[in-house]
Design an enzyme around this catalytic site. Sequence first.
Site, PDB file in Angstrom:
ATOM      1  N   ARG A  63       0.817  -1.223   0.000  1.00 11.09           N
ATOM      2  CA  ARG A  63       0.000   0.000   0.000  1.00 11.09           C
ATOM      3  C   ARG A  63       0.852   1.275   0.000  1.00 11.09           C
ATOM      4  O   ARG A  63       0.411   2.338  -0.435  1.00 11.09           O
ATOM      5  CB  ARG A  63      -0.924  -0.027   1.225  1.00 11.09           C
ATOM      6  CG  ARG A  63      -1.862   1.115   1.277  1.00 11.09           C
ATOM      7  CD  ARG A  63      -3.051   0.989   2.217  1.00 11.09           C
ATOM      8  NE  ARG A  63      -3.045   0.025   3.262  1.00 11.09           N
ATOM      9  CZ  ARG A  63      -2.500   0.191   4.474  1.00 11.09           C
ATOM     10  NH1 ARG A  63      -1.859   1.297   4.766  1.00 11.09           N
ATOM     11  NH2 ARG A  63      -2.595  -0.756   5.377  1.00 11.09           N
ATOM     12  N   TYR A 116     -15.075  20.915 -11.316  1.00 11.46           N
ATOM     13  CA  TYR A 116     -15.715  19.615 -11.578  1.00 11.46           C
ATOM     14  C   TYR A 116     -16.717  19.350 -10.449  1.00 11.46           C
ATOM     15  O   TYR A 116     -16.387  19.478  -9.274  1.00 11.46           O
ATOM     16  CB  TYR A 116     -14.596  18.587 -11.618  1.00 11.46           C
ATOM     17  CG  TYR A 116     -14.980  17.140 -11.690  1.00 11.46           C
ATOM     18  CD1 TYR A 116     -15.713  16.649 -12.753  1.00 11.46           C
ATOM     19  CD2 TYR A 116     -14.546  16.247 -10.702  1.00 11.46           C
ATOM     20  CE1 TYR A 116     -16.025  15.296 -12.827  1.00 11.46           C
ATOM     21  CE2 TYR A 116     -14.846  14.900 -10.772  1.00 11.46           C
ATOM     22  CZ  TYR A 116     -15.591  14.431 -11.833  1.00 11.46           C
ATOM     23  OH  TYR A 116     -15.902  13.095 -11.901  1.00 11.46           O
ATOM     24  N   ASP A 188      -6.665  21.401 -10.478  1.00 11.99           N
ATOM     25  CA  ASP A 188      -7.048  20.235 -11.278  1.00 11.99           C
ATOM     26  C   ASP A 188      -6.544  20.525 -12.693  1.00 11.99           C
ATOM     27  O   ASP A 188      -7.081  21.369 -13.410  1.00 11.99           O
ATOM     28  CB  ASP A 188      -8.583  20.064 -11.244  1.00 11.99           C
ATOM     29  CG  ASP A 188      -9.034  18.810 -11.978  1.00 11.99           C
ATOM     30  OD1 ASP A 188      -8.338  18.393 -12.919  1.00 11.99           O
ATOM     31  OD2 ASP A 188     -10.099  18.278 -11.617  1.00 11.99           O
ATOM     32  N   LYS A 213      -8.172  10.016 -17.526  1.00 11.28           N
ATOM     33  CA  LYS A 213      -8.490  10.624 -18.823  1.00 11.28           C
ATOM     34  C   LYS A 213      -7.334  10.385 -19.812  1.00 11.28           C
ATOM     35  O   LYS A 213      -7.158   9.276 -20.260  1.00 11.28           O
ATOM     36  CB  LYS A 213      -8.777  12.127 -18.656  1.00 11.28           C
ATOM     37  CG  LYS A 213      -9.711  12.466 -17.488  1.00 11.28           C
ATOM     38  CD  LYS A 213     -11.082  11.873 -17.642  1.00 11.28           C
ATOM     39  CE  LYS A 213     -11.937  12.237 -16.418  1.00 11.28           C
ATOM     40  NZ  LYS A 213     -13.088  11.376 -16.248  1.00 11.28           N
TER      41      LYS A 213
HETATM   42  C1  LIG Z   1     -11.848  17.702 -14.508  1.00 11.41           C
HETATM   43  C2  LIG Z   1     -11.984  16.397 -13.806  1.00 11.41           C
HETATM   44  N1  LIG Z   1     -11.336  16.233 -12.653  1.00 11.41           N
HETATM   45  C3  LIG Z   1     -11.417  15.075 -11.964  1.00 11.41           C
HETATM   46  C4  LIG Z   1     -12.197  14.036 -12.411  1.00 11.41           C
HETATM   47  C5  LIG Z   1     -12.322  12.804 -11.592  1.00 11.41           C
HETATM   48  O1  LIG Z   1     -11.597  11.750 -12.128  1.00 11.41           O
HETATM   49  P1  LIG Z   1     -11.994  10.247 -11.821  1.00 11.41           P
HETATM   50  O2  LIG Z   1     -13.218   9.946 -12.622  1.00 11.41           O
HETATM   51  O3  LIG Z   1     -10.778   9.477 -12.191  1.00 11.41           O
HETATM   52  O4  LIG Z   1     -12.268  10.159 -10.347  1.00 11.41           O
HETATM   53  C6  LIG Z   1     -12.881  14.160 -13.626  1.00 11.41           C
HETATM   54  C7  LIG Z   1     -13.715  13.045 -14.133  1.00 11.41           C
HETATM   55  O5  LIG Z   1     -14.552  13.204 -15.003  1.00 11.41           O
HETATM   56  C8  LIG Z   1     -12.786  15.376 -14.321  1.00 11.41           C
HETATM   57  O6  LIG Z   1     -13.454  15.575 -15.473  1.00 11.41           O
END
Ligand SMILES: Cc1ncc(COP(=O)(O)O)c(C=O)c1O
Length: 403
Positions: A63, A116, A188, A213
């Site tokens: 871990r 988000y 982000d 992504k």
């Molecule tokens: C801009 C953005 N940040 C974070 C995330 C979260 O990622 P995850 O789906 O891997 O948790 C997403 C997912 O759609 C996103 O579009």
Amino acid sequence: MPRTGRRDPTIVTHAGRAPRENKGFVNPPVYHASTVLFPSMAAMRRCEADPFNTQENGYNYGRLGTPTSEALEDAVNTLEQGYGTISVSSGLAAISTALLAVLEAGDHLLVTDSAYFPTRKFCDGPLRRFGVETTYYPPEIGAGIAEMIRPNTRAIFLEAPGSMTFEMQDVPAIAQVAAARDILTLIDNTWATPLFFKPLTHGVDISLHAATKYIVGHADAMLGTMSCRTAETWRKVKMTAVQLGQCAGPDDIYLGIRGLRSMSARLRQHQEAGLTVARWLQGRPEVDRVLHPALPEDPGHALWQRDFSGACGLFAMVLKPVPDIAVDAFIDNLALFGLGASWGGYESLILPGYPNRFRTATRFAGPGPLIRLHIGLEDPADLMADLDAGFGHMARAIADAAA
Ligand SMILES: Cc1ncc(COP(=O)(O)O)c(C=O)c1O
């Protein structure tokens, strides 16, 4: 992390792998691991005293990190030009873990209104329950963020551009205001990928990725990364990740490493095809405007041009006012665009967005529905033909409703 001086396409090809240490095999092995055996009591004591220094003390427990997780972390960290990167099980896990690492009860957090949606839900849910207050700020606020800072403001969260509404942010201006007051900044950075924007070089403290992504790039794994500018922040975030029990599975990490190798080539194609489709949509009579910071008409274009070196395949269009049945007819009749929430894979996706359902600091100005598109690796001519047919279905649905 040493600065290699190499360019990003070279880094994504070579970083995080050491064929000579792996019997010549090009790719790093995938360690499936929980238990690690110590060679002696002395080695165990050394490792337990400083379990994060795996280079000198060896590994402690699955871990806490393995050569597989370190291979991905090393590669992302080299791209982000950070002190250190930590991988976790999803993008949202990266966001929540990093926020928990830097905040405590009684703190105040500033978050862009364009964040988000699940980031908001984490702030308004668990963070609030544990005594952290969140205020949302207009994404374009820039240095004006200074006026929203309170004595107990501990962190500022950015997302540039917003992944549904695509407002750019003046990242260096916000980072500068924050640094002058000992406030940490987190971003982000998923849209730009570690290739097209380097937040840590602009003074941001933690750069977060939904590696799910473009890093994974094939819509087949969940993964998150947190890259930290300083040793102090890295230690704090690593400790929190370990205390929360955060770790990604080795096969998903491997998919991240594999995705990374082709990321700069894929992103070039996503960028070019995305801009081709975006410009075509600008000329469509059904479209009020296209939200894409790499377009010269976009209000965030100057900031994008100043700070970013490229664009991915994700953007949105705002339609002229039409009823819901017209949007449904448009989306339901597309053959190549899948209706789905994610993005960053090889395939094209489409999704309606409703920013005013949850915004608190700003209102998103229509006039019509917002529709987000992810342009995949298909030929853009086929994608435009598909959208053209979809617009035909939209027109017929409106005519039928009026008849
Ligand atoms: C801009 C953005 N940040 C974070 C995330 C979260 O990622 P995850 O789906 O891997 O948790 C997403 C997912 O759609 C996103 O579009």
